[in-house]
Design an enzyme around this catalytic site. Structure first.
Site, mmCIF file in Angstrom:
data_model
loop_
_atom_site.group_PDB
_atom_site.id
_atom_site.type_symbol
_atom_site.label_atom_id
_atom_site.label_comp_id
_atom_site.label_asym_id
_atom_site.label_seq_id
_atom_site.Cartn_x
_atom_site.Cartn_y
_atom_site.Cartn_z
ATOM 1 N N ASP A 135 2.323 -11.115 0.571
ATOM 2 C CA ASP A 135 3.004 -12.455 1.296
ATOM 3 C C ASP A 135 2.575 -13.553 0.255
ATOM 4 O O ASP A 135 1.449 -13.528 -0.304
ATOM 5 C CB ASP A 135 2.919 -12.230 2.581
ATOM 6 N N TRP A 136 3.198 -14.662 0.530
ATOM 7 C CA TRP A 136 2.838 -16.026 -0.244
ATOM 8 C C TRP A 136 1.396 -16.339 -0.311
ATOM 9 O O TRP A 136 0.622 -16.414 0.990
ATOM 10 C CB TRP A 136 3.734 -17.007 0.403
#
Ligand code: GLC
Length: 725
Positions: free
Chosen positions: A267-268
């Protein structure tokens, strides 16, 4: 491009080029690129070089056919081996045509419409140049304080699994290479993200492996069994180790036990977050732990491009791990046909026809109608009487802020508001008076209040349009107080003394604490964030052109102090039995244990009566089947759809078992007075669970099968399973 050619391509790549394929950057890094090769964008902020951007494997947040064509064309000019970019974006519940939020779709119990919503989203995204969507999100949730409940399909593993499969089918179709109207799906967030302590986003998750496997993992597995191409790691820890560095979770379970060999993307920033989590001293150690855990693509942080090649050269990381990761990225590009057609479905001309077309909006409207849940309808205030004069009051009367938090491509100004929906559905303007009454969280001015009171006085019925700002749920948008904002509670209280029949329509992204609402009005219709056609869908229901049929996919707590409250809980050794009150039992002194509205609950405009469930036998043998039947009668005056739900309880297991587990459901559409039979089959595999030693099996003994309209009001019948497998 076949697998052999791909291997040959990999063999031509330098170590740095292989590592660059594992880098994912947001669109700004690629915008403004021109023949001079200068790339504008925040390269400095991330410390990446032009060479690294030119070699990057994928871009996120990019869409728009022409923009994709420009960026991809330019990228290919500067990429030494002509390896195309993967274009990924968050198309969670619609692209331009925004569908109801997934929690609303979760209340439809309609997998065909859920699949259709993903198919439409894929069609609009693909023609706009997107290759991969960061969806479905299948995190199981039990805590409405957590902002991302809006993105989930609720608290039940069985239902979540059905939706996971439906969304993957809709996004990917059957031929991802040939069908350029589809996109690759990426199931997220692996794993257990919805169990964040205190309902606070990104917070610690600490679950037993049993809880993880029994409740949280099954929907991810369902998505992968349906062929989902990608997995995204979650921000949280699992057993003290952040998912993006968790070798047990990613290598042992995901890749070895489940056999997943697709792309695993962080994820980011989640790779670099191994540092603040406290399991990596620096970017280099973060890169080391992530690649060892099997993370292929690092989203939006540069640990891989800054350190992975050096880690390989120093011998700390085997080049094999980098080769495998790069190969999985190249393989996904091959599957999508990007080597032959790097522009894939991007088509500016067709984009104008397909995106937000009437056919898509009709699909969004149909699903929105099915996703609304009628929670209360005292005195049959709904549907609105044909000749009634209606006062539409509240901050959502004319609001387009009904798309929800993951609607970045959708336009609020394109949304059908409730006001416009009512008029378009045929409500005579002369019978409609409108007042906003107050802001979403801004107290009413004297003028607003006067206008609202005046509108209510002249009307026969009041329709309150209330709710949360879309930004009050979604990522990093958690609330400790899950009531409607004070301003709206005050508006309800101010109107109450007029004694008008009142229906509250709720536009919100989570189960709310409805104190001050449900106890003050006659009817409550939960509309969630119903999407681009939301106002039209709600209007159909209010005017009786359709009947509410939604059933809650997540419990509504009696009060936030109950949270987490969910139907498939364990009984405890001292259950609180309201019919046999006792002090020393599991209870509160000040509120009931039961939620205000339970999982599976929902009303319609008619009523249904259930006969006693009957079993084909009172014993089930391994390999055999039990038939469970129940007769349901429409005892009201309008046609209606009933979702007949089947639950099971294992009376004595190797470990404690939930008091109910949803195992199946049937939808019956019945005319007034009509009776039909819902017939289910039960078999031994449906009774399996994780035993003390985590083996997945069933055991002989007593069970109860329940059938009914929701998880609370279901009649039970005992049966025995007579032989262990
Ligand atoms: C966000 C979200 C994730 C999303 C990703 C890319 O932080 O957690 O769901 O897909 O970043 O936008």
């Amino acid at each position: 491009m076949d697998r052999q050619q791909l291997q040959s391509l990999l063999g031509q790549m330098t170590l740095d080029e292989k590592v660059a394929q594992l880098l994912q950057l947001a669109t700004p890094f690629f915008e403004g690129a021109d023949d001079a090769g200068m790339i504008t964008g925040p390269m400095a902020s991330l410390g990446v070089t032009e060479r690294e951007v030119r070699g990057a494997g994928s871009v996120l947040g990019l869409s728009g056919a022409q923009q994709v064509i420009d960026i991809q064309t330019n990228h290919l000019k500067f990429n030494r081996l002509g390896i195309p970019l993967l274009v990924m974006s968050d198309i969670v519940h619609g692209f331009k045509t925004i569908f109801p939020i997934p929690l609303a779709i979760g209340c439809s119990w309609d997998m065909a419409l859920a699949e259709r919503s993903a198919e439409v989203a894929a069609r609009e995204a693909a023609v706009s140049g997107v290759h991969v969507t960061f969806a479905p999100m299948v995190d199981l949730v039990r805590d409405p304080r957590w902002g991302r409940v809006m993105e989930s399909t609720g608290e039940d593993p069985y239902l979540n699994g059905l939706y996971a499969r439906a969304f993957v089918r809709g996004f990917q179709g059957k031929d991802l290479t040939g069908d350029t109207d589809r996109v690759a799906a990426c199931v997220k967030h692996f794993a257990g993200y919805g169990a964040a302590e205190a309902g606070r986003d990104y917070n610690t998750v600490d679950l037993s492996e049993r809880q993880l496997r029994e409740f949280y993992l099954s929907a991810y597995k369902a998505a992968l069994d349906e062929g989902c191409e990608m997995v995204m790691t979650s921000f949280n820890t699992i057993d003290g180790i952040p998912a993006s560095g968790n070798r047990w979770l990613m290598r042992t379970l995901l890749r070895e036990e489940w056999g997943f060999d697709g792309v695993l993307i962080s994820d980011w920033g989640a790779v670099k977050e191994l540092i603040p989590h406290g399991v990596a001293a620096d970017e280099s150690e973060a890169a080391l732990k992530a690649i060892r855990a099997g993370v292929d693509i690092e989203m939006m942080t540069p640990c891989y491009v800054h350190h992975l090649a050096d880690l390989v050269r120093s011998g700390a990381v085997e080049e094999r791990l980098v080769d495998e990761a790069a190969m999985r990225v190249l393989e996904l590009k091959r599957k999508l046909g990007l080597f032959e057609r790097p522009l894939r479905g991007a088509d500016p001309e067709r984009e104008r026809e397909v995106v937000f077309c009437e056919e898509h909006r009709a699909a969004a409207r149909a699903l929105a109608v099915k996703s609304c849940v009628l929670l209360q309808n005292d005195n049959d205030v709904l549907p609105l009487a044909p000749a009634a004069k209606v006062a539409l009051i509240g901050p959502f009367a004319g609001s387009g802020d009904i798309l929800g938090a993951w609607s970045w491509q959708g336009a609020k100004e394109d949304a059908v508001t409730l006001h416009d929906g009512l008029l378009a559905a045929g409500l005579d303007p002369a019978r409609l008076v409108v007042a906003d009454g107050c802001g979403v969280d801004a107290a009413a001015t004297a003028e607003q209040l006067d206008a609202a009171l005046a509108a209510a006085r002249e009307a026969d019925v009041v329709v309150l349009a209330l709710g949360e700002h879309a930004w009050m749920s979604g990522e990093a948008s958690c609330r400790a107080d899950i009531r409607l904002p004070e301003a709206q509670l005050a508006l309800i209280a101010a109107l109450k003394p007029l004694g008008k029949p009142t229906a509250a329509i709720l536009f919100n992204g989570r189960p709310l604490d409805l104190h001050g609402v449900a106890d003050q009005v006659d009817a409550v219709l939960e509309a969630w964030f119903p999407g681009s056609e939301g106002g039209a869908a709600v209007a159909e229901l209010l005017l009786g052109k359709a009947s509410p049929s939604g059933r809650l996919a997540m419990s509504f707590p009696y009060a936030v102090g109950q949270v987490p409250v969910y139907y498939n809980a364990y009984n405890t050794g001292r259950p609180n039995v309201p019919t046999a009150p006792d002090h020393y039992v599991s209870k509160y002194l000040d509120i009931p244990n039961e939620p205000l509205y339970p999982f599976g609950y929902g009303l319609g405009y008619t009523t249904f009566a259930y006969g006693e469930p009957t079993l084909s036998a009172n014993e089930l043998t391994a390999g055999g089947e039990l038939t469970v039947s129940v007769r349901v009668t429409n005892t009201g005056r309008r046609i209606g759809e009933e979702t007949v739900q089947l639950y099971v309880r294992d009376i004595a297991g190797d470990v404690v078992r939930p008091v109910k587990e949803l195992k199946d459901y049937r939808k019956l559409v019945l005319a007034p007075g009509e009776t039909a039979e819902a017939v289910f089959t039960l078999a031994e595999p449906q009774l399996r669970y994780y035993h003390a030693n985590l083996t997945w099996t069933s055991d002989p003994g007593e069970f109860v099968v329940f059938v009914g309209p929701n998880s609370r009001d279901a009649a039970g019948v005992r049966f025995r399973l007579t032989a262990a497998v």
